[in-house]
Enzyme design. Structure first.
Site, PDB file in Angstrom:
ATOM      1  N   PHE A 291      26.716 -22.403 -19.529  1.00 22.76           N
ATOM      2  CA  PHE A 291      25.395 -22.407 -18.751  1.00 22.76           C
ATOM      3  C   PHE A 291      24.170 -23.438 -17.838  1.00 22.76           C
ATOM      4  O   PHE A 291      23.669 -23.534 -17.560  1.00 22.76           O
ATOM      5  CB  PHE A 291      24.528 -21.534 -19.630  1.00 22.76           C
ATOM      6  CG  PHE A 291      25.126 -20.276 -20.408  1.00 22.76           C
ATOM      7  CD1 PHE A 291      24.141 -19.285 -19.668  1.00 22.76           C
ATOM      8  CD2 PHE A 291      25.850 -19.767 -20.848  1.00 22.76           C
ATOM      9  CE1 PHE A 291      24.802 -17.865 -19.586  1.00 22.76           C
ATOM     10  CE2 PHE A 291      26.383 -18.891 -20.817  1.00 22.76           C
ATOM     11  CZ  PHE A 291      26.082 -17.343 -20.657  1.00 22.76           C
TER      12      PHE A 291
ATOM     13  N   LEU B 230      26.959  -9.117 -26.070  1.00 21.46           N
ATOM     14  CA  LEU B 230      28.394  -8.576 -24.924  1.00 21.46           C
ATOM     15  C   LEU B 230      27.775  -9.646 -23.574  1.00 21.46           C
ATOM     16  O   LEU B 230      26.428  -9.317 -23.297  1.00 21.46           O
ATOM     17  CB  LEU B 230      28.460  -7.419 -25.104  1.00 21.46           C
ATOM     18  CG  LEU B 230      28.321  -6.877 -25.822  1.00 21.46           C
ATOM     19  CD1 LEU B 230      29.388  -4.990 -25.678  1.00 21.46           C
ATOM     20  CD2 LEU B 230      29.643  -6.571 -26.933  1.00 21.46           C
ATOM     21  N   ARG B 231      28.914 -10.081 -23.210  1.00 13.82           N
ATOM     22  CA  ARG B 231      28.617 -10.539 -21.771  1.00 13.82           C
ATOM     23  C   ARG B 231      29.990  -9.527 -20.851  1.00 13.82           C
ATOM     24  O   ARG B 231      30.227  -8.679 -20.525  1.00 13.82           O
ATOM     25  CB  ARG B 231      29.402 -11.709 -21.379  1.00 13.82           C
ATOM     26  CG  ARG B 231      29.183 -13.013 -23.019  1.00 13.82           C
ATOM     27  CD  ARG B 231      30.119 -14.112 -22.554  1.00 13.82           C
ATOM     28  NE  ARG B 231      31.320 -13.671 -23.586  1.00 13.82           N
ATOM     29  CZ  ARG B 231      32.070 -14.320 -23.005  1.00 13.82           C
ATOM     30  NH1 ARG B 231      32.568 -15.664 -22.160  1.00 13.82           N
ATOM     31  NH2 ARG B 231      33.657 -14.147 -23.746  1.00 13.82           N
TER      32      ARG B 231
ATOM     33  N   CYS C 214      20.395  -6.929 -17.746  1.00 12.79           N
ATOM     34  CA  CYS C 214      19.649  -7.352 -18.502  1.00 12.79           C
ATOM     35  C   CYS C 214      19.002  -8.843 -19.217  1.00 12.79           C
ATOM     36  O   CYS C 214      17.860  -8.520 -19.106  1.00 12.79           O
ATOM     37  CB  CYS C 214      20.977  -8.133 -20.058  1.00 12.79           C
ATOM     38  SG  CYS C 214      21.826  -6.634 -19.957  1.00 12.79           S
TER      39      CYS C 214
END
Length: 447
Positions: A263, A164-165, A274
């Site tokens: 990214f 998950l983001r 995280c």
């Protein structure tokens, strides 16, 4: 995908152990698929809020799901392990933070949950880990459960890592780009394939592997993404040394299909609950396994990320002619990323705190995280609007790339500041537009 869309979904009863960010999201999305879901947490106040449809953190789209499915009765939350134990599939979504003073992950909460749940499992069921853990954890839990569960009960263990983001968690759960299953039995594989049939049936890639491979897939994914972020920020350091422009460099790289444009946006780097701690835990586990050298480069990935924070403070100091004492600095952003109110290991707040310790009068504004900032960073002043934060500012720092910050009219903002000086720590502003509005514009990795 709307609730009730899966015929027969209610056959499998689901419990989600841990009602933090991951747990609440997974529980609500499983209810959205049509399952009856029980979420468990030991915090009675949090459970009461969730049962009232009140999510104690911000995640786009999540509050609506929780409100809808608690109201319908499909989703409920409890503090009772006895109630949770009645489910057929138990998802472990317990936090695995960094150990205090160490790089390794703290698995004490996860282990405690297993010790509480396993003896209560009175019928055959499946225990599925979703928490991010060091490789080998699932095998250890499998061994522990075999000794804790009632002898007449078969409890399989599987691992199904989350990808998950924050800011996109609901969409990532309901429309995953892949599903990874670590299993040790055909029964586990069959149950999980049935549970995730709505995704598999529409072509979501499914990777079935052993426990260790599933655990490593999550760790490797986070390490790879962190490496991409730090690579472009390392290029920013080189650009700063020679007067080159890292944004143009990034654009040049992005057109190579082997690299892509994800990214490699230069800026203040990554943070949150995280990536930083998972990066360190991965290295710590590699050292325990005797292969620390294989991941030693991740230490530099972490160091590059930290240096970008210091570089931002340095840029602000330069904008203040080398003296921060008594200068008013507006920091736009406090969450570690846009779309979230999560301030854990926030690069924006690291910068704000460092500026404050250097004597600057710092005012922070974040669209969603102000309440958390006031609670956890009481030394910082928060403003409720961008204009209030920037009033009489000597320097404005864009530290979290919320869209509303990128859309600010520099002429309007210029009317309230003392000096038109901006540090774009996320390379999110239109540099020419700000310069044309008579701002002195500085950014990481750009001349």
């Amino acid at each position: 995908m709307r609730s009730g869309s899966r015929v027969g979904a209610s056959v499998l009863r689901i419990s989600v152990i841990g009602s933090g960010y991951l747990g609440v999201t997974h529980a609500a999305c499983m209810a959205e698929l049509g399952y009856r879901v029980t979420g468990l947490d030991i915090d009675a106040d949090k459970v009461a809020r969730l049962n009232a449809g009140d999510v104690p953190f911000y995640e786009p789209g999540l509050a609506g799901l929780v409100e809808e499915h608690t109201a319908s009765g499909r989703l409920r939350f409890t503090t009772s392990y006895e109630v949770a134990a009645q489910a057929d599939v138990h998802f472990l979504c317990v936090g695995t933070p960094q150990r205090r003073g160490q790089d390794a992950a703290d698995l004490s909460h996860l282990d405690a949950a297993v010790r509480r749940l396993a003896p209560l499992l009175g019928h055959d069921c499946l225990l599925v880990g979703k928490s991010t853990v060091p490789v080998g954890t699932a095998a250890r839990i499998l061994e522990a459960v075999s000794g804790l569960a009632p002898p007449s009960t078969t409890v399989d263990v599987a691992w199904n890592p989350e990808f998950l983001r924050e800011g996109h968690a609901v969409a990532d759960t309901l429309a995953p780009d892949r599903i990874v299953l670590g299993v040790v039995s055909e029964r586990s594989e069959k149950v999980l394939k049935e549970l995730y049939a709505p995704f598999v049936d529409r072509g979501t890639p499914l990777v079935v592997a052993d426990l260790a491979t599933a655990e490593l897939t999550k760790s490797a994914a986070n390490a790879f993404l962190a490496t991409k972020v730090s690579f472009i920020n390392a290029m920013a350091e080189v650009c700063e040394a020679v007067g080159a422009d890292v944004t143009r460099l990034s654009e040049g790289l992005s057109h190579d299909p082997r690299i892509g444009d994800q990214f490699i946006r230069p800026g203040l780097g990554f943070g949150g609950g995280c990536l930083p701690k998972d990066l360190r835990a991965f290295q710590a586990r590699a050292r325990e396994l005797g292969v620390g050298g294989a991941l030693s480069f991740l230490g530099e990935v972490d160091a590059i990320n930290t240096r970008r924070r210091s570089a931002t403070v340095r840029l602000v100091r330069e904008q203040c002619d080398g003296e921060l004492a008594r200068r008013r600095v507006a920091v736009l952003g406090g969450a570690f990323k846009p779309g979230s109110d999560d301030i854990r290991d926030s690069p924006a707040l690291y910068v704000a705190e460092e500026l404050s310790r250097s004597g600057a009068r710092v005012v922070v504004h974040d669209p969603k995280a102000n309440q958390n900032i006031r609670r956890h960073h009481p030394s910082l002043t928060c403003a409720d609007t961008v204009l209030d934060a920037c009033a009489q500012a000597d320097v404005v720092v864009l530290a979290t790339e919320w869209a509303e910050f990128a859309d600010i009219d520099p002429a309007v903002l210029g009317a309230v500041v003392s000096h038109r000086r901006v540090v774009d720590a996320r390379n999110a502003l239109d540099a020419e537009q700000w310069k044309q509005a008579a701002w002195t514009y500085r950014a990481l990795g750009r001349p």
